[in-house]
Design an enzyme around this catalytic site. Structure first.
Site, short mmCIF file in Angstrom:
data_model
loop_
_atom_site.label_atom_id
_atom_site.label_comp_id
_atom_site.label_asym_id
_atom_site.label_seq_id
_atom_site.Cartn_x
_atom_site.Cartn_y
_atom_site.Cartn_z
N ASP A 156 15.86 19.24 -32.32
CA ASP A 156 16.50 18.39 -32.58
C ASP A 156 17.26 18.00 -31.65
O ASP A 156 18.24 16.74 -32.24
CB ASP A 156 17.06 18.28 -34.00
CG ASP A 156 17.99 19.58 -33.74
OD1 ASP A 156 18.64 19.60 -32.30
OD2 ASP A 156 19.01 20.16 -34.99
N CYS A 204 1.08 -1.07 0.13
CA CYS A 204 0.10 -0.05 0.01
C CYS A 204 0.81 1.54 0.23
O CYS A 204 1.79 1.14 0.40
CB CYS A 204 -1.12 -0.13 1.68
SG CYS A 204 0.03 0.19 3.02
N CYS A 221 3.20 1.72 3.34
CA CYS A 221 4.80 0.86 2.36
C CYS A 221 5.90 2.07 1.66
O CYS A 221 6.37 1.73 1.90
CB CYS A 221 4.32 -0.61 1.45
SG CYS A 221 3.22 -1.43 2.76
N ASP A 231 20.11 22.22 -30.20
CA ASP A 231 18.77 22.69 -28.78
C ASP A 231 18.96 22.34 -28.30
O ASP A 231 18.20 22.77 -27.39
CB ASP A 231 17.66 22.85 -29.28
CG ASP A 231 17.42 23.75 -30.95
OD1 ASP A 231 17.42 24.73 -31.23
OD2 ASP A 231 17.23 22.43 -32.11
N ASP A 267 11.96 24.89 -32.70
CA ASP A 267 12.75 25.14 -33.35
C ASP A 267 12.39 24.78 -34.77
O ASP A 267 11.71 24.49 -35.20
CB ASP A 267 13.98 24.72 -32.88
CG ASP A 267 15.70 24.52 -34.30
OD1 ASP A 267 15.30 26.10 -34.29
OD2 ASP A 267 16.06 23.99 -34.61
#
Length: 773
Positions: A653, A13, A16, A657, A458
């Site tokens: 790309d 759960c 835990c 960038d 871009d």
């Protein structure tokens, strides 16, 4: 900083999860930790990569063992498992055995109820089934057998201050069993004797956990589909015209394998002989087949369609594209979405609060409830499900009623639903995205994508195909076009920029040999410079940059809507080369879809004004959405201004960038490799489909919708059902939850969360079918 992926057994759960996460963060070698209840795994970021195996791992395993959780590292270098092996690891036999035991327990309890009501006659077996000592033996066997793990784990959690689902159920089982033993051995105590209750409670809990495990397994469907893309064996070429099957894990770089039509590529390789169409849609989503010929690299998982191909192995199975994608997806599923933080904080304290509430419920109904509302004892004998629950039927004293309601509170509470709410949806969403060629780095990236307000693009290689061509050459007087192209190609020969490829391609088309140069270097956002044989410094780049270097640049031709590259040697200007790129076929439709989704758009480019404006017109961008002649630092300035107005994504790309991708709230890399994904981008789109950007955002939004629905259900369920279990509706309406019914509701709440997340998966299948048609 190193990382480690641990498989952790024993988590049930959200409590835990919280306990494991806190214990990991307490270790000095751990910088960050993210625990996933669904996959029962933990992604651990280490302070020092060198100590991952030698020092950190034993300490982490020992620390978790003290809490009762078994941890072991997931083997990163092992070969991907076949479907059969993966199913074997799930331990379905143990799950089925647990289900059979659970159903047998419920059956015995049900027969015991019927016998005690006299509905099975007066035969000896019926009398045995109705005997309290018989049910005491059954309850003892049940708790000592299938219930033993729950009692041990629950007790260990309480001792370490990490109460979880097992703690709540364990206290409920022990309370019901202890009270029954006391009532059986000491009738004068007035304690109820209801051994059937813990047996039925345990049966419902085990049944619910089995169904939950089955539902959880389905959440890994998309990841399992990825695993199936890599076959188990390959045909190794051992001699000319002779092959033999070999396990994929046995292949090594340099081996040559043979692919027949219909075979999937087992490992990453390069074609050495043959040519034909190859379907790569399973990895990249590209609908059109790839034309494979000698020298073309193929990724594992691609489907050979029509010809026999011979491939040289480049990477082993564990390092193939499929294996790397699966590793990224597993890491994404281990990383939490920020929205999960609230659920984890609540779940971490939830079990303790429920234990306290159960104690208050017991004390209230024992000391005051039955006196304030005397009719509740009669209601508990004949009210809701009273004839079904032995405890309800015999709750003739305040202590019996108080004990029933306290146990119901313990059992009906469900921290499991809180713990599963986010990881189920994130697991399904990340897996579906991977099947579509969309690799999210984690749940945080999925949540960020769902909250986007603006998307910046871009130009070259992103909105365009990234393969520009020379449109026109404008030499100055006294210089030929061929000499101009030869010099420009020589300077750009070492560059990997798309504009450099255009110049080299034009030189090849003209049959020219690039001018030899030395000491070539790139100036970020400006161009490239190199030394020619005459010891002069030759430059190719922006016209403005050449002017800054003291070179007289005449007015170029009226803009041909192309990028204008100036070429100079020393202080002499040689001329201008006009290079233009083509927009991606799906760029206009993708931008229109993003606009329809309510996102602001903007194009940031370092190219000339005319080239950017032409592309803007082709893809239906407004003039105010265009920016041109931007250097990298200018792109970052534009990005920061957009971020001030809302969460912003940058699409590029993934190479040039990288700074912008890293600075954006969500960096999206198009058509790049997994290394960029790991270093900069939060979302990597395999292939060259710009249309995958709106698809990824839509999937992220759908995933987070499921997360919010699950959290609303988990919180709402507990807020509504726990008070009912505590007896709020008992005095006025006679509504009573017996512990077995409470156990059933608890199991259904967890299953509902998982099934709701699976609806996202079913929607993904329907989308795939629609695209196929």
């Amino acid at each position: 900083m190193g990382s480690l992926l641990l498989e952790i057994e024993g988590m049930k759960c959200g409590g835990c999860v919280r306990a494991v996460e806190q214990k990991l963060l307490e270790q000095p070698a751990v910088a960050a930790a993210s625990v996933n209840l669904l996959s029962r795994s933990a992604w651990v970021e280490l302070q020092d990569a060198c100590t991952a195996e030698a020092e950190a791992l034993p300490a982490l395993v020992q620390a978790l063992a003290a809490l009762g959780f078994v941890a072991q590292p997931r083997e990163q270098g092992s070969d991907p498992l076949s479907r059969r092996q993966r199913q074997q690891q799930l331990g379905w036999w143990q799950q089925w055995r647990q289900l059979v035991v659970a159903l047998a327990l419920v059956l015995v309890s049900s027969l015991g109820h019927l016998a005690m009501l006299g509905l099975l006659g007066s035969s000896a077996p019926a009398q045995a089934l109705g005997n309290a000592w018989f049910h005491a033996v059954v309850a003892t066997i049940a708790l000592a057998g299938p219930g033993r793990a729950i009692l041990i784990n629950g007790g260990r959690g309480l001792l370490h201050g990490a109460a979880g689902m097992d703690s709540l159920v364990g206290v409920g089982l022990a309370s019901a069993y202890g009270a029954s033993v006391l009532g059986l051995l000491w009738p004068a105590s007035g304690w109820p004797c209801f051994f059937n209750e813990p047996v039925m409670l345990l049966g419902f809990v085990l049944s619910g956990r089995f169904l939950e495990e089955r539902a959880r397994y389905r959440t890994g469907w998309a990841l399992e589909q990825l695993a199936q893309l890599q076959p188990d064996t390959a045909q190794l070429l051992v001699a000319p015209g002779q092959t033999r099957p070999l396990r994929v894990g046995g292949l090594r770089p340099g081996d040559v394998i043979v692919l027949s039509p219909g075979d999937r590529v087992p490992v990453d390789g390069v074609v050495r002989q043959g040519a034909g169409a190859v379907d790569v849609s399973a990895l990249t989503g590209e609908p059109m087949p790839l034309t494979a010929s000698e020298g073309v690299e193929l990724a594992a998982g691609s489907l050979n369609l029509e010809a026999v191909l011979k491939l040289e192995v480049l990477r082993s199975g564990a390092e193939s594209a499929v294996a790397r994608i699966m590793a990224l997806v597993e890491r994404a599923q281990a990383r939490k979405a920020p929205i999960q933080g609230l659920a984890d904080r609540v779940a971490g304290r939830f079990s303790v609060a429920v234990l306290a509430l159960a104690a208050l419920t017991f004390v209230f109904w024992w000391q005051w409830g039955a006196r304030l509302w005397p009719q509740v004892l009669q209601t508990s004998s004949h009210g809701m499900h009273g004839s079904h629950g032995v405890l309800g039927q015999h709750a003739e004293t305040p202590v019996a009623l108080a004990l029933q309601l306290a146990i119901a509170v313990l059992v009906v509470a469900c921290p499991c639903a809180l713990g599963l709410a986010t990881p189920t949806a994130i697991t399904v969403g990340a897996g579906l995205a991977a099947r579509r060629g969309l690799l999210f780095r984690g749940g945080d990236a999925i949540e960020m994508a769902s909250r986007l307000k603006a998307v910046l693009f871009d130009k070259t290689g992103t909105l365009t195909v990234g393969r520009p061509l020379v449109q026109a050459v404008e030499p100055v007087d006294g210089c030929s076009a061929d000499a101009l192209i030869a010099l420009a190609a020589g300077v750009e020969a070492g560059s990997r920029h798309p504009l450099a490829f255009a110049l080299l391609q034009e030189a090849g088309r003209r049959g020219l040999t690039p001018v030899p140069v030395s000491a070539a270097s790139a100036v970020a956002g400006e161009g490239v410079q190199a030394t020619v044989a005459s010891a002069e410094l030759a430059r190719v780049g922006r016209l403005g940059w050449l002017q800054q270097q003291g070179i007289a640049v005449p007015e170029p031709l009226a803009s041909a809507h192309a990028s204008q590259l100036g070429v100079a040697s020393g202080h002499r200007f040689w001329g201008t080369v006009h290079v233009a790129d083509q927009p991606r076929p799906d760029a206009k439709a993708a931008l229109a879809e993003l606009r329809r989704m309510g996102l602001r758009l903007r194009l940031l480019s370092g190219d000339a004004r005319g080239s950017v404006q032409q592309l803007g017109a082709q893809v239906a961008l407004e003039p105010s959405e265009l920016a041109w002649e931007l250097r990298p630092e200018h792109k970052l300035d534009q990005l920061e201004r957009q971020r001030a107005a809302g969460i912003t994504a940058m699409v590029g790309d993934g190479i040039n960038d990288a700074p912008a991708l890293a600075a954006a709230d969500l960096g999206i890399a198009i058509g790049t490799g997994t290394q960029v994904a790991q270093d900069t981008a939060d979302l990597v789109i395999l292939g060259d489909r710009i249309g995958a950007v709106p698809e990824a955002i839509q999937l992220a939004r759908a995933t987070m919708t499921k997360v919010r629905q699950n959290l609303a259900w988990a919180f709402g369920y507990n807020l509504i059902v726990i008070p009912i279990a505590a007896g709020v509706l008992l005095p006025g309406f006679g509504v009573l939850l017996t512990p077995p019914l409470a156990a059933l509701l608890m199991a259904l709440s967890s299953i509902t969360v998982v099934l709701n997340a699976l609806l996202l998966q079913d929607g993904g299948r329907n989308d795939a079918l629609a695209r196929a048609r």
